[in-house]
Design an enzyme around this catalytic site. Structure first.
Site, PDB file in Angstrom:
ATOM      1  N   ARG A 141      -1.753  -1.226 -29.745  1.00  7.49           N
ATOM      2  CA  ARG A 141      -2.665  -2.289 -30.211  1.00  7.49           C
ATOM      3  C   ARG A 141      -4.120  -1.873 -30.059  1.00  7.49           C
ATOM      4  O   ARG A 141      -4.903  -1.965 -31.006  1.00  7.49           O
ATOM      5  CB  ARG A 141      -2.425  -3.590 -29.420  1.00  7.49           C
ATOM      6  CG  ARG A 141      -1.062  -4.185 -29.723  1.00  7.49           C
ATOM      7  CD  ARG A 141      -0.771  -5.424 -28.866  1.00  7.49           C
ATOM      8  NE  ARG A 141       0.675  -5.584 -28.759  1.00  7.49           N
ATOM      9  CZ  ARG A 141       1.341  -6.689 -29.065  1.00  7.49           C
ATOM     10  NH1 ARG A 141       0.712  -7.757 -29.468  1.00  7.49           N
ATOM     11  NH2 ARG A 141       2.661  -6.744 -28.945  1.00  7.49           N
ATOM     12  N   GLU A 147       8.660  -6.686 -39.143  1.00  7.29           N
ATOM     13  CA  GLU A 147       9.445  -5.502 -39.539  1.00  7.29           C
ATOM     14  C   GLU A 147      10.013  -5.571 -40.956  1.00  7.29           C
ATOM     15  O   GLU A 147      10.006  -4.574 -41.688  1.00  7.29           O
ATOM     16  CB  GLU A 147      10.578  -5.229 -38.531  1.00  7.29           C
ATOM     17  CG  GLU A 147      10.101  -4.738 -37.172  1.00  7.29           C
ATOM     18  CD  GLU A 147       9.450  -5.822 -36.309  1.00  7.29           C
ATOM     19  OE1 GLU A 147       9.663  -7.018 -36.600  1.00  7.29           O
ATOM     20  OE2 GLU A 147       8.722  -5.478 -35.358  1.00  7.29           O
ATOM     21  N   THR A 182       2.719   2.106 -35.241  1.00  9.09           N
ATOM     22  CA  THR A 182       3.791   1.106 -35.203  1.00  9.09           C
ATOM     23  C   THR A 182       3.244  -0.331 -35.152  1.00  9.09           C
ATOM     24  O   THR A 182       3.997  -1.286 -35.286  1.00  9.09           O
ATOM     25  CB  THR A 182       4.759   1.374 -34.031  1.00  9.09           C
ATOM     26  OG1 THR A 182       5.929   0.580 -34.211  1.00  9.09           O
ATOM     27  CG2 THR A 182       4.124   1.060 -32.688  1.00  9.09           C
TER      28      THR A 182
HETATM   29  C1  DMJ Z   1       4.838  -4.751 -32.576  1.00 11.29           C
HETATM   30  O1  DMJ Z   1       4.070  -4.762 -31.438  1.00 11.29           O
HETATM   31  C2  DMJ Z   1       5.179  -3.349 -32.995  1.00 11.29           C
HETATM   32  O2  DMJ Z   1       5.597  -3.349 -34.317  1.00 11.29           O
HETATM   33  C3  DMJ Z   1       6.248  -2.739 -32.125  1.00 11.29           C
HETATM   34  O3  DMJ Z   1       6.629  -1.472 -32.577  1.00 11.29           O
HETATM   35  C4  DMJ Z   1       7.467  -3.633 -32.111  1.00 11.29           C
HETATM   36  N1  DMJ Z   1       7.168  -4.992 -31.809  1.00 11.29           N
HETATM   37  C5  DMJ Z   1       6.014  -5.632 -32.370  1.00 11.29           C
HETATM   38  C6  DMJ Z   1       6.274  -6.459 -33.604  1.00 11.29           C
HETATM   39  O4  DMJ Z   1       7.467  -7.068 -33.685  1.00 11.29           O
END
Ligand code: DMJ
Length: 574
Positions: A195, A456, A540
């Site tokens: 983040r 996702e 991610t």
């Molecule tokens: C996010 O913080 C990121 O995508 C992480 O890889 C998985 N969980 C959350 C979203 O669901």
């Protein structure tokens, strides 16, 4: 001269001036008539010729601008396929981002998503400014990540991409003047990296504002002692003030797979941008260590010992605690321009995809494709919504295979996306629960039934639409967006649901809703040139990091080298 003779002279002058307009004048003088006719014909020809020329030019200009447009399209296509030209690039498949023209429906839809972002952001500004997350029902802020302004940092690039400049500037000022990492707080290395480091680096890559890079370096330096373990596999928690690292008690001292293998993109990018290799070295050592005992199916259990580097007999999953480890193997290969230097990552990823395929099953009666979880030799027919990032990852990675395998992987991605979309469609609220079970004869049934605004599925729809050009994925994304609007939008922002069956609301606007869910939805309805997949790679948490091409890296290194030499010469060292 008298008054009368002056007036008769002036009248004869004026009559001589007008005599050329009198036809009788020419009838008496045929030569002048012929000359007049000749002048008239020449003048008409000149006027007609000019008009024809203008018309011809207009046609020519139209044709040229058509050509320019076609050339632009070809250039876009060339850019998309550019990666394939490098002889050191693996893979032969031609699957690349499709050039898809903008249309009025897309424009309308992305404006709606932008409205949603404005509502989420202004609620955060109003009720939770500077806090990690907003509680929209009680209209206050909470510091779930140590008070680092997680929502604010997570939102920077989304604001920038959507052109919300004033909001971006206000957030930038807060980062420059109020963001303080010196907190006596035990932070998650993973959450802080994806983040905060990721969000700041992305803001830097997009805006070029160095304040973001300086802050990213500050927080990454505070996280670094977490990697000081016998194997280099990091502890997952660290105190931001005193740098003491440890693992959470509930893992029995182990490190978590996803938490340990999801820092490579951010730390590699940080080394590229600062010229300091230490971040790259720490993050790469983790992968080299895991590769020493990497199994043939590329599947690792979610708990790994930071002392021995081996896994305990715990669950194997593409859902919680496993997911982004596999995602980063692929994305580091893309970030590294698919060159020999990152080949190991692609090799490891391909092994893991063999493992993924071995976990794939189909439901009855409707034949939904899903990914099982594994404990020892035992498969559980359960899939987390978190694992719905996998269709997007498979689509993105399919381009590196030979054509036949590429098609197989892409079609698996499409089947899994259909399942994930049905996680949403199968509930009364049309929002997905946290996980699903597949029982014989019953297809899917929701297990844990909350929805916390996760991204996702829309992430995967975004990749599939970009890579196939199939507008169905936009329709699915639009339906999901409308379900969020209907169930999750409240006066004070957006909330999750405690139960997707009843629609009962919770009191939390997760920062990833602004970082990921709304960003992927916005990009789903934007031209493919907006954050092109050929130039950017998403971490991610959906923070796009610019791909620094191999050639550029070499040029940077050469320039650095020259500067060092010049400096040395100036200081009289040689
Ligand atoms: C996010 O913080 C990121 O995508 C992480 O890889 C998985 N969980 C959350 C979203 O669901």
């Amino acid at each position: 001269m008298g008054r009368s003779s002056r007036s008769s002279a002036s009248s004869s002058l004026s009559s001589s001036k007008w005599r050329y307009c009198n036809p009788a004048y020419y009838l008496k003088r045929p030569k002048r008539l012929a000359l007049l006719f000749f002048v008239f014909v020449c003048a008409s020809f000149l006027v007609w010729d000019r008009q024809t020329l203008v018309r011809e030019h207009e046609v020519e200009v139209d044709k040229l601008s058509e050509d320019v447009n076609q050339l632009k399209m070809m250039l876009e296509e060339l850019k998309s396929t550019h990666g394939d030209e490098d002889s050191s690039v693996r893979g032969k498949s031609k699957l690349t981002s499709k050039v898809i023209p903008d249309d009025p429906v897309d424009i309308h839809r992305r404006e709606k998503v932008k409205d949603a972002m404005i509502h989420a952001w202004s609620s955060y500004e109003k009720y939770a400014w500077g806090h990690d997350e907003l509680q929209p029902q009680t209209k206050d802020g909470v510091d779930s990540f140590g008070g680092l302004g997680a929502t604010l940092i997570d939102s920077l690039d989304t604001l920038y991409i959507m052109g919300l400049d004033e909001q971006f500037q206000r957030a930038r000022e807060w980062v420059a003047t109020s963001l303080d990492f010196n907190k006596d707080y035990d932070a998650s290395v993973f959450e802080t990296t994806i983040r905060v480091v990721g969000g700041l680096l992305s803001a830097y890559d997009l805006s070029g504002d160095k304040v973001f890079l300086d802050k990213a370096k500050d927080i990454a330096d505070r996280l670094l002692p977490a990697w000081d373990t016998p194997t280099g596999i990091p502890y997952n928690i660290i105190n931001l003030e005193n740098g003491n690292p440890h693992n959470p008690g509930w893992t029995g001292g182990s490190s978590i797979l996803a938490d340990s293998g999801t820092e490579q993109l951010e730390f590699f990018a940080l080394s590229q941008r600062t010229g300091d290799p230490k971040y790259h070295q720490k993050a790469e050592r983790v992968i080299l260590e895991l590769n020493k005992t990497f199994p043939a199916d590329g599947l690792l259990p979610i708990y790994i010992s930071p002392d021995s580097g081996t896994g305990s007999s715990s669950t194997i999953t593409f859902g919680a605690m496993g997911d982004s480890f596999y995602e980063y193997l692929l994305k580091v290969w893309i970030q590294g321009s698919k060159t020999g230097a990152v080949k190991l990552y692609r090799d490891m990823w391909e092994k893991s995809m063999k493992g993924l395929v071995s976990l794939v099953r189909r439901s009855t009666p409707s034949s939904f494709t899903y990914i099982c979880e594994k404990s020892g030799d035992w498969l559980t027919d359960k899939m987390d919504e978190l694992a719905c990032f996998a269709p997007g990852m498979l689509a993105l990675g399919s381009a590196g295979y030979e054509p036949a395998e590429s098609e197989r992987i892409l079609s698996l991605a499409e089947e899994l996306a259909w399942t994930c979309y049905n996680f949403y469609q199968s509930t009364p609220t049309k929002l997905a629960g946290e996980n699903y079970f597949f029982r014989s004869g019953e297809d899917m049934s929701v297990g844990t039934s909350w929805n916390i605004l996760r991204p996702e599925t829309v992430e995967s729809l975004f990749y599939l639409w970009r890579l196939t050009g199939n507008k169905t994925y936009q329709e699915w994304g639009w339906n999901i967006f409308q379900a969020f609007e209907k169930n999750s939008r409240v006066e004070g922002g957006y909330v999750g649901l405690k139960d997707v069956n009843t629609g009962i609301k919770d009191n939390m606007m997760q920062s990833f809703f602004l970082a990921e869910t709304l960003k992927y939805l916005y990009l789903l309805f934007s031209p493919t040139s907006v954050i092109s997949l050929d130039e950017w790679v998403f971490n991610t948490e959906a923070h796009p990091l610019r791909i620094v091409k191999h050639q550029d890296e070499q040029m940077n290194a050469q320039t650095e080298d020259k500067i060092t030499r010049l400096r040395g010469r100036k200081e009289g060292q040689w």
